[in-house]
Design a protein around this motif. Structure first.
Motif, short mmCIF file in Angstrom:
data_model
loop_
_atom_site.label_atom_id
_atom_site.label_comp_id
_atom_site.label_asym_id
_atom_site.label_seq_id
_atom_site.Cartn_x
_atom_site.Cartn_y
_atom_site.Cartn_z
N THR A 140 34.73 40.96 39.93
CA THR A 140 35.75 40.43 39.55
C THR A 140 35.97 39.06 39.50
OG1 THR A 140 37.01 42.40 39.74
CG2 THR A 140 38.61 40.80 39.11
N GLY A 164 47.89 35.54 45.21
CA GLY A 164 47.12 37.01 45.50
C GLY A 164 46.05 36.60 46.48
N ARG A 165 46.11 37.34 47.73
CA ARG A 165 44.96 36.80 48.64
C ARG A 165 44.09 38.06 48.76
NH1 ARG A 165 48.59 35.40 53.71
NH2 ARG A 165 50.24 36.98 53.55
N SER A 166 43.96 38.91 48.11
CA SER A 166 43.12 40.22 48.52
C SER A 166 41.76 39.78 48.76
CB SER A 166 43.18 41.38 47.47
OG SER A 166 42.55 40.90 46.50
N HIS A 192 50.49 33.56 48.10
CA HIS A 192 50.70 34.94 48.52
C HIS A 192 52.15 35.40 48.70
CE1 HIS A 192 51.39 33.31 52.44
NE2 HIS A 192 50.07 32.50 52.30
N SER A 193 52.56 36.61 49.29
CA SER A 193 53.86 37.04 49.02
C SER A 193 54.66 36.13 50.19
CB SER A 193 54.03 38.51 49.71
OG SER A 193 53.56 38.66 50.92
N LEU A 212 48.18 39.44 41.51
CA LEU A 212 49.04 40.11 42.36
C LEU A 212 49.58 41.59 42.31
CD1 LEU A 212 52.61 38.64 42.26
CD2 LEU A 212 50.74 38.15 40.60
N GLY A 213 49.42 41.93 40.84
CA GLY A 213 49.84 43.25 40.55
C GLY A 213 51.33 43.55 40.26
N TYR A 217 54.88 38.75 35.72
CA TYR A 217 55.56 38.04 36.81
C TYR A 217 55.62 36.52 36.39
CZ TYR A 217 56.87 36.80 41.73
OH TYR A 217 57.58 36.42 42.67
N VAL A 232 44.39 38.52 36.08
CA VAL A 232 43.71 39.84 36.67
C VAL A 232 44.59 40.89 36.72
CG1 VAL A 232 42.16 40.28 38.68
CG2 VAL A 232 42.63 38.00 38.24
N GLY A 233 45.74 40.92 36.81
CA GLY A 233 46.74 42.16 36.79
C GLY A 233 46.35 43.12 35.92
N ILE A 234 46.35 44.38 36.34
CA ILE A 234 46.45 45.69 35.58
C ILE A 234 47.32 46.72 36.05
CG2 ILE A 234 44.97 47.73 34.97
CD1 ILE A 234 42.58 46.06 35.17
N GLY A 272 39.34 42.46 32.72
CA GLY A 272 38.77 43.70 32.87
C GLY A 272 37.38 44.12 32.60
N THR A 275 34.54 42.52 34.66
CA THR A 275 34.30 43.08 36.11
C THR A 275 33.08 44.00 35.75
OG1 THR A 275 36.31 42.89 36.71
CG2 THR A 275 35.33 44.65 37.80
P1 NDP Z 1 46.43 43.56 46.49
O1 NDP Z 1 47.60 44.71 46.27
O2 NDP Z 1 45.41 43.88 47.31
O3 NDP Z 1 47.01 42.30 46.59
C1 NDP Z 1 48.20 41.81 45.99
C2 NDP Z 1 48.17 40.22 46.41
O4 NDP Z 1 49.38 39.63 46.00
C3 NDP Z 1 48.51 40.11 47.89
O5 NDP Z 1 47.89 38.94 48.48
C4 NDP Z 1 49.87 39.75 48.04
O6 NDP Z 1 50.34 39.08 49.16
C5 NDP Z 1 50.18 39.27 46.98
N1 NDP Z 1 51.54 39.32 46.27
C6 NDP Z 1 52.35 40.44 46.13
N2 NDP Z 1 53.81 39.87 45.70
C7 NDP Z 1 53.79 38.67 45.53
C8 NDP Z 1 54.68 37.83 45.18
N3 NDP Z 1 55.86 38.32 44.88
N4 NDP Z 1 54.42 36.67 45.20
C9 NDP Z 1 53.36 36.07 45.62
N5 NDP Z 1 52.25 37.06 45.94
C10 NDP Z 1 52.36 38.27 45.91
O7 NDP Z 1 45.86 43.44 44.87
P2 NDP Z 1 44.36 43.29 44.18
O8 NDP Z 1 43.94 41.81 44.39
O9 NDP Z 1 43.49 44.50 44.49
O10 NDP Z 1 44.90 43.61 42.78
C11 NDP Z 1 45.81 42.64 41.97
C12 NDP Z 1 45.93 43.04 40.70
O11 NDP Z 1 44.75 42.87 40.01
C13 NDP Z 1 46.17 44.36 40.55
O12 NDP Z 1 47.09 44.74 39.30
C14 NDP Z 1 45.23 45.25 40.08
O13 NDP Z 1 45.11 46.56 39.63
C15 NDP Z 1 44.46 44.24 39.38
N6 NDP Z 1 42.79 44.09 39.49
C16 NDP Z 1 42.18 44.09 38.26
C17 NDP Z 1 40.76 44.02 38.37
C18 NDP Z 1 39.97 43.88 37.13
O14 NDP Z 1 38.84 44.25 36.88
N7 NDP Z 1 40.72 43.37 36.26
C19 NDP Z 1 39.87 44.42 39.44
C20 NDP Z 1 40.69 44.35 40.48
C21 NDP Z 1 42.18 44.31 40.69
P3 NDP Z 1 50.44 39.47 50.82
O15 NDP Z 1 48.92 39.18 51.03
O16 NDP Z 1 51.30 38.54 51.42
O17 NDP Z 1 50.85 40.89 50.82
#
Ligand code: NDP
Length: 291
Positions: A140, A164-166, A192-193, A212-213, A217, A232-234, A272, A275
Protein backbone atom coordinates in the motif's frame (compact mmCIF):
# COMPACT_ATOMS: atom_id res chain seq x y z
CA UNK A 1 -7.66 19.56 -9.99
CA UNK A 2 -6.02 16.26 -10.91
CA UNK A 3 -7.64 12.97 -10.03
CA UNK A 4 -4.86 10.55 -9.13
CA UNK A 5 -6.35 7.62 -11.02
CA UNK A 6 -5.11 4.51 -9.25
CA UNK A 7 -7.22 2.22 -11.39
CA UNK A 8 -5.60 3.42 -14.60
CA UNK A 9 -2.09 3.59 -13.11
CA UNK A 10 -2.45 0.07 -11.73
CA UNK A 11 -3.58 -1.12 -15.17
CA UNK A 12 -0.52 0.55 -16.76
CA UNK A 13 1.69 -1.22 -14.22
CA UNK A 14 0.05 -4.56 -14.94
CA UNK A 15 0.63 -4.08 -18.67
CA UNK A 16 4.31 -3.37 -17.97
CA UNK A 17 4.57 -6.52 -15.84
CA UNK A 18 2.77 -8.51 -18.57
CA UNK A 19 5.44 -7.41 -21.07
CA UNK A 20 8.19 -8.53 -18.66
CA UNK A 21 6.46 -11.90 -18.24
CA UNK A 22 6.12 -12.46 -21.99
CA UNK A 23 9.86 -11.78 -22.30
CA UNK A 24 10.48 -14.46 -19.64
CA UNK A 25 8.17 -16.86 -21.53
CA UNK A 26 9.92 -16.14 -24.83
CA UNK A 27 13.20 -17.18 -23.23
CA UNK A 28 11.62 -20.47 -22.12
CA UNK A 29 12.20 -19.73 -18.44
CA UNK A 30 10.12 -20.61 -15.38
CA UNK A 31 7.33 -18.07 -14.69
CA UNK A 32 7.13 -15.91 -11.55
CA UNK A 33 4.97 -17.66 -8.95
CA UNK A 34 2.96 -16.10 -6.10
CA UNK A 35 1.03 -18.04 -3.47
CA UNK A 36 -1.64 -16.71 -1.12
CA UNK A 37 -2.65 -18.38 2.12
CA UNK A 38 -6.16 -17.73 3.35
CA UNK A 39 -7.35 -19.08 6.68
CA UNK A 40 -11.13 -19.04 7.24
CA UNK A 41 -14.02 -17.57 5.27
CA UNK A 42 -13.93 -13.84 6.01
CA UNK A 43 -15.86 -12.18 3.16
CA UNK A 44 -13.57 -9.17 2.64
CA UNK A 45 -10.43 -11.38 2.79
CA UNK A 46 -11.91 -13.76 0.20
CA UNK A 47 -12.55 -10.79 -2.10
CA UNK A 48 -9.01 -9.41 -1.65
CA UNK A 49 -7.31 -12.77 -2.18
CA UNK A 50 -9.56 -13.51 -5.17
CA UNK A 51 -8.55 -10.30 -6.91
CA UNK A 52 -4.85 -10.92 -6.13
CA UNK A 53 -5.06 -14.37 -7.77
CA UNK A 54 -6.97 -13.00 -10.78
CA UNK A 55 -4.34 -10.27 -11.20
CA UNK A 56 -1.60 -12.94 -11.23
CA UNK A 57 -3.45 -14.78 -14.01
CA UNK A 58 -3.83 -11.52 -15.91
CA UNK A 59 -0.13 -10.70 -15.99
CA UNK A 60 0.84 -14.33 -16.65
CA UNK A 61 2.26 -15.29 -13.24
CA UNK A 62 1.71 -18.74 -11.82
CA UNK A 63 -0.44 -18.51 -8.71
CA UNK A 64 -1.51 -20.87 -5.95
CA UNK A 65 -4.35 -20.24 -3.53
CA UNK A 66 -4.02 -22.20 -0.30
CA UNK A 67 -7.36 -22.17 1.49
CA UNK A 68 -7.30 -23.47 5.03
CA UNK A 69 -10.15 -24.09 7.42
CA UNK A 70 -11.07 -21.50 10.08
CA UNK A 71 -10.20 -24.17 12.68
CA UNK A 72 -6.61 -24.64 11.34
CA UNK A 73 -4.16 -24.72 14.24
CA UNK A 74 -1.17 -22.44 14.54
CA UNK A 75 1.07 -25.50 14.29
CA UNK A 76 -0.48 -26.61 10.98
CA UNK A 77 -0.17 -23.11 9.56
CA UNK A 78 3.49 -22.92 10.63
CA UNK A 79 4.11 -26.26 8.89
CA UNK A 80 2.51 -24.90 5.71
CA UNK A 81 4.72 -21.82 5.94
CA UNK A 82 7.79 -23.99 6.31
CA UNK A 83 6.79 -25.87 3.13
CA UNK A 84 6.35 -22.58 1.26
CA UNK A 85 9.74 -21.36 2.51
CA UNK A 86 11.37 -24.54 1.16
CA UNK A 87 9.57 -24.51 -2.21
CA UNK A 88 12.13 -23.59 -4.89
CA UNK A 89 9.42 -23.01 -7.48
CA UNK A 90 7.82 -20.26 -5.41
CA UNK A 91 9.07 -16.65 -5.55
CA UNK A 92 6.83 -15.07 -2.95
CA UNK A 93 3.73 -15.59 -0.85
CA UNK A 94 1.35 -13.71 1.36
CA UNK A 95 -0.62 -14.76 4.39
CA UNK A 96 -3.89 -12.84 4.22
CA UNK A 97 -4.64 -10.93 7.42
CA UNK A 98 -6.48 -10.89 9.75
CA UNK A 99 -5.93 -14.46 10.94
CA UNK A 100 -8.41 -16.22 13.25
CA UNK A 101 -7.98 -15.15 16.89
CA UNK A 102 -6.45 -18.44 18.06
CA UNK A 103 -3.43 -17.89 15.77
CA UNK A 104 -0.62 -15.56 16.86
CA UNK A 105 -0.15 -13.23 13.86
CA UNK A 106 3.29 -12.10 14.98
CA UNK A 107 4.54 -15.69 15.19
CA UNK A 108 3.31 -16.35 11.66
CA UNK A 109 4.85 -13.18 10.18
CA UNK A 110 8.19 -14.00 11.81
CA UNK A 111 8.14 -17.50 10.25
CA UNK A 112 7.92 -16.16 6.68
CA UNK A 113 11.22 -16.28 4.81
CA UNK A 114 12.06 -12.56 4.30
CA UNK A 115 13.23 -13.29 0.73
CA UNK A 116 9.68 -14.48 -0.07
CA UNK A 117 7.89 -11.83 2.03
CA UNK A 118 6.35 -9.88 -0.85
CA UNK A 119 3.97 -8.12 1.56
CA UNK A 120 7.04 -6.59 3.24
CA UNK A 121 5.64 -7.21 6.75
CA UNK A 122 8.61 -9.18 8.16
CA UNK A 123 10.72 -7.08 10.59
CA UNK A 124 13.77 -7.77 8.45
CA UNK A 125 12.13 -6.11 5.44
CA UNK A 126 10.64 -3.32 7.52
CA UNK A 127 14.02 -2.59 9.12
CA UNK A 128 15.82 -2.70 5.78
CA UNK A 129 13.22 -0.32 4.34
CA UNK A 130 13.71 2.09 7.26
CA UNK A 131 17.48 1.96 6.70
CA UNK A 132 17.04 2.70 2.98
CA UNK A 133 18.40 -0.72 2.06
CA UNK A 134 17.06 -3.01 -0.68
CA UNK A 135 13.79 -4.46 0.72
CA UNK A 136 10.25 -5.49 -0.07
CA UNK A 137 8.16 -2.42 0.67
CA UNK A 138 4.59 -3.03 1.89
CA UNK A 139 2.31 -2.82 -1.12
CA UNK A 140 0.00 0.00 0.00
CA UNK A 141 2.68 2.60 0.85
CA UNK A 142 4.68 1.42 -2.17
CA UNK A 143 1.57 2.07 -4.29
CA UNK A 144 1.21 5.60 -2.89
CA UNK A 145 4.86 6.37 -3.72
CA UNK A 146 4.39 5.04 -7.26
CA UNK A 147 1.22 7.09 -7.76
CA UNK A 148 2.90 10.32 -6.52
CA UNK A 149 5.86 9.67 -8.81
CA UNK A 150 3.83 8.85 -11.91
CA UNK A 151 1.74 11.99 -11.47
CA UNK A 152 4.86 14.12 -10.84
CA UNK A 153 3.62 15.36 -7.48
CA UNK A 154 6.42 17.38 -5.88
CA UNK A 155 7.17 16.07 -2.39
CA UNK A 156 10.66 17.50 -1.79
CA UNK A 157 10.56 20.15 0.94
CA UNK A 158 6.78 19.83 1.27
CA UNK A 159 4.99 19.35 4.55
CA UNK A 160 3.19 16.02 4.60
CA UNK A 161 0.76 15.00 7.34
CA UNK A 162 0.06 11.27 7.60
CA UNK A 163 -2.97 10.37 9.72
CA UNK A 164 -2.74 6.81 11.11
CA UNK A 165 0.35 4.97 12.35
CA UNK A 166 -0.38 1.31 11.50
CA UNK A 167 2.54 -0.94 10.64
CA UNK A 168 1.17 -1.63 7.17
CA UNK A 169 0.23 1.88 6.00
CA UNK A 170 0.73 4.98 8.15
CA UNK A 171 4.14 4.30 9.65
CA UNK A 172 5.83 2.97 6.50
CA UNK A 173 4.50 5.79 4.29
CA UNK A 174 5.72 8.34 6.87
CA UNK A 175 9.19 6.76 6.72
CA UNK A 176 9.29 6.53 2.92
CA UNK A 177 8.19 10.11 2.33
CA UNK A 178 10.81 11.45 4.73
CA UNK A 179 13.62 9.48 3.04
CA UNK A 180 15.80 10.61 0.18
CA UNK A 181 14.19 8.19 -2.32
CA UNK A 182 11.39 8.62 -4.87
CA UNK A 183 8.47 10.77 -3.69
CA UNK A 184 10.59 11.52 -0.63
CA UNK A 185 12.40 14.46 1.01
CA UNK A 186 9.16 15.66 2.57
CA UNK A 187 8.92 16.99 6.11
CA UNK A 188 6.56 14.47 7.65
CA UNK A 189 4.24 14.71 10.64
CA UNK A 190 2.73 11.41 11.77
CA UNK A 191 -0.64 11.86 13.49
CA UNK A 192 -2.75 9.30 15.38
CA UNK A 193 -5.65 9.03 17.80
CA UNK A 194 -3.77 10.90 20.56
CA UNK A 195 -2.84 13.82 18.30
CA UNK A 196 -4.22 17.13 19.49
CA UNK A 197 -5.57 19.77 17.13
CA UNK A 198 -5.36 17.52 14.08
CA UNK A 199 -7.14 20.09 11.91
CA UNK A 200 -4.38 22.64 12.65
CA UNK A 201 -1.83 20.18 11.28
CA UNK A 202 -3.78 19.11 8.19
CA UNK A 203 -4.68 22.74 7.39
CA UNK A 204 -0.97 23.52 7.09
CA UNK A 205 -0.07 20.44 5.06
CA UNK A 206 0.88 20.43 1.38
CA UNK A 207 0.14 16.70 1.27
CA UNK A 208 -2.29 14.80 3.51
CA UNK A 209 -2.31 10.99 3.65
CA UNK A 210 -5.42 9.67 5.40
CA UNK A 211 -5.12 6.13 6.74
CA UNK A 212 -7.33 5.79 9.78
CA UNK A 213 -10.48 3.99 8.61
CA UNK A 214 -13.12 6.53 9.62
CA UNK A 215 -15.39 7.36 6.66
CA UNK A 216 -15.26 10.98 5.41
CA UNK A 217 -13.24 12.18 8.40
CA UNK A 218 -11.23 14.79 6.48
CA UNK A 219 -13.50 17.68 5.55
CA UNK A 220 -12.90 20.77 3.40
CA UNK A 221 -12.26 23.09 6.34
CA UNK A 222 -9.40 20.81 7.46
CA UNK A 223 -7.33 21.25 4.29
CA UNK A 224 -5.53 24.13 2.67
CA UNK A 225 -6.24 25.33 -0.85
CA UNK A 226 -4.15 23.42 -3.39
CA UNK A 227 -3.18 20.48 -1.16
CA UNK A 228 -2.61 16.95 -2.46
CA UNK A 229 -4.87 14.41 -0.78
CA UNK A 230 -4.19 10.67 -0.59
CA UNK A 231 -7.09 8.64 0.77
CA UNK A 232 -6.18 5.12 1.90
CA UNK A 233 -9.39 4.43 3.86
CA UNK A 234 -11.74 1.66 2.81
CA UNK A 235 -14.85 1.24 4.93
CA UNK A 236 -18.04 -0.60 4.04
CA UNK A 237 -20.94 1.68 4.96
CA UNK A 238 -24.46 0.19 5.01
CA UNK A 239 -26.65 1.49 2.17
CA UNK A 240 -30.04 -0.07 1.54
CA UNK A 241 -30.26 1.63 -1.85
CA UNK A 242 -27.25 -0.26 -3.12
CA UNK A 243 -27.65 -3.81 -4.50
CA UNK A 244 -24.77 -5.03 -2.31
CA UNK A 245 -26.31 -3.42 0.78
CA UNK A 246 -23.25 -1.25 1.33
CA UNK A 247 -21.04 1.34 -0.33
CA UNK A 248 -17.27 1.79 0.03
CA UNK A 249 -16.20 5.06 1.66
CA UNK A 250 -12.76 6.56 2.08
CA UNK A 251 -11.47 8.68 4.96
CA UNK A 252 -12.01 11.87 2.95
CA UNK A 253 -15.27 13.76 2.30
CA UNK A 254 -14.38 13.56 -1.36
CA UNK A 255 -16.81 15.98 -3.02
CA UNK A 256 -16.03 18.96 -0.79
CA UNK A 257 -12.28 18.26 -0.35
CA UNK A 258 -11.74 17.69 -4.10
CA UNK A 259 -12.88 21.26 -4.78
CA UNK A 260 -10.06 22.65 -2.64
CA UNK A 261 -7.28 20.24 -3.56
CA UNK A 262 -4.86 20.28 -6.48
CA UNK A 263 -4.73 16.48 -6.66
CA UNK A 264 -6.73 13.75 -4.95
CA UNK A 265 -7.21 9.96 -4.99
CA UNK A 266 -10.80 8.74 -5.31
CA UNK A 267 -12.25 5.81 -3.31
CA UNK A 268 -12.73 3.37 -4.88
CA UNK A 269 -10.23 3.57 -7.73
CA UNK A 270 -7.33 5.29 -5.97
CA UNK A 271 -4.89 3.62 -3.59
CA UNK A 272 -6.77 0.27 -3.51
CA UNK A 273 -5.94 -0.95 -7.05
CA UNK A 274 -2.33 0.26 -6.63
CA UNK A 275 -1.89 -2.11 -3.67
CA UNK A 276 -2.48 -5.19 -5.82
CA UNK A 277 -0.30 -3.90 -8.66
CA UNK A 278 2.60 -3.32 -6.24
CA UNK A 279 2.23 -6.82 -4.83
CA UNK A 280 2.74 -8.09 -8.38
CA UNK A 281 5.74 -5.79 -8.75
CA UNK A 282 7.24 -7.15 -5.51
CA UNK A 283 6.71 -10.70 -6.81
CA UNK A 284 8.53 -9.85 -10.02
CA UNK A 285 11.38 -8.35 -7.92
CA UNK A 286 11.52 -11.57 -5.88
CA UNK A 287 11.72 -13.58 -9.11
CA UNK A 288 14.43 -11.35 -10.59
CA UNK A 289 16.45 -11.47 -7.36
CA UNK A 290 16.51 -15.28 -7.53
CA UNK A 291 18.16 -14.89 -10.93
P1 NDP B 1 -5.49 0.62 11.73
O1 NDP B 1 -6.84 0.46 12.33
O2 NDP B 1 -4.44 -0.41 11.96
O3 NDP B 1 -4.88 2.03 12.18
C1 NDP B 1 -5.67 3.17 12.24
C2 NDP B 1 -4.82 4.33 12.68
O4 NDP B 1 -5.63 5.49 12.69
C3 NDP B 1 -4.22 4.16 14.08
O5 NDP B 1 -2.88 4.57 14.08
C4 NDP B 1 -5.07 5.09 14.94
O6 NDP B 1 -4.38 5.68 16.01
C5 NDP B 1 -5.45 6.16 13.93
N1 NDP B 1 -6.68 6.84 14.31
C6 NDP B 1 -7.86 6.29 14.69
N2 NDP B 1 -8.76 7.25 14.98
C7 NDP B 1 -8.13 8.43 14.80
C8 NDP B 1 -8.52 9.79 14.94
N3 NDP B 1 -9.76 10.12 15.32
N4 NDP B 1 -7.62 10.75 14.65
C9 NDP B 1 -6.38 10.44 14.25
N5 NDP B 1 -5.94 9.16 14.10
C10 NDP B 1 -6.81 8.19 14.37
O7 NDP B 1 -5.76 0.85 10.18
P2 NDP B 1 -4.96 0.47 8.84
O8 NDP B 1 -3.75 1.33 8.67
O9 NDP B 1 -4.82 -1.00 8.73
O10 NDP B 1 -6.06 0.93 7.79
C11 NDP B 1 -6.53 2.25 7.71
C12 NDP B 1 -7.59 2.33 6.64
O11 NDP B 1 -6.98 2.02 5.39
C13 NDP B 1 -8.73 1.33 6.79
O12 NDP B 1 -9.90 1.91 6.28
C14 NDP B 1 -8.32 0.17 5.90
O13 NDP B 1 -9.43 -0.56 5.42
C15 NDP B 1 -7.64 0.91 4.78
N6 NDP B 1 -6.64 0.13 4.06
C16 NDP B 1 -6.63 0.24 2.70
C17 NDP B 1 -5.72 -0.43 1.96
C18 NDP B 1 -5.73 -0.25 0.48
O14 NDP B 1 -5.27 -1.12 -0.23
N7 NDP B 1 -6.23 0.87 -0.02
C19 NDP B 1 -4.73 -1.32 2.56
C20 NDP B 1 -4.73 -1.30 4.02
C21 NDP B 1 -5.68 -0.60 4.73
P3 NDP B 1 -3.77 4.83 17.25
O15 NDP B 1 -2.53 4.19 16.73
O16 NDP B 1 -3.52 5.83 18.29
O17 NDP B 1 -4.82 3.83 17.61
Amino acid sequence: MTILDGKKTAQDLKEEIKVAVSEIKKNGKRLPHLAAVLVGDDGASLTYVGSKVRSCDYVGFDSTLIKLDESTTEETLLKKIDELNQDDQLDGYIVQLPLPKHIDEEKILLAIDPTKDVDGFHPSNFGRMALEMDAFIPATPFGIIELLERYDIETSGKHCVVVGRSHIVGRPISILMSQKGPAGNATVTLAHSRTQNLAELTKNADIVVMALGIPEYLTAEMVKEGATIIDVGITRVADVNHPKGYVIKGDVAYDEVAQKSSAITPVPGGVGPMTIAMLLKNTLFAYQRKG
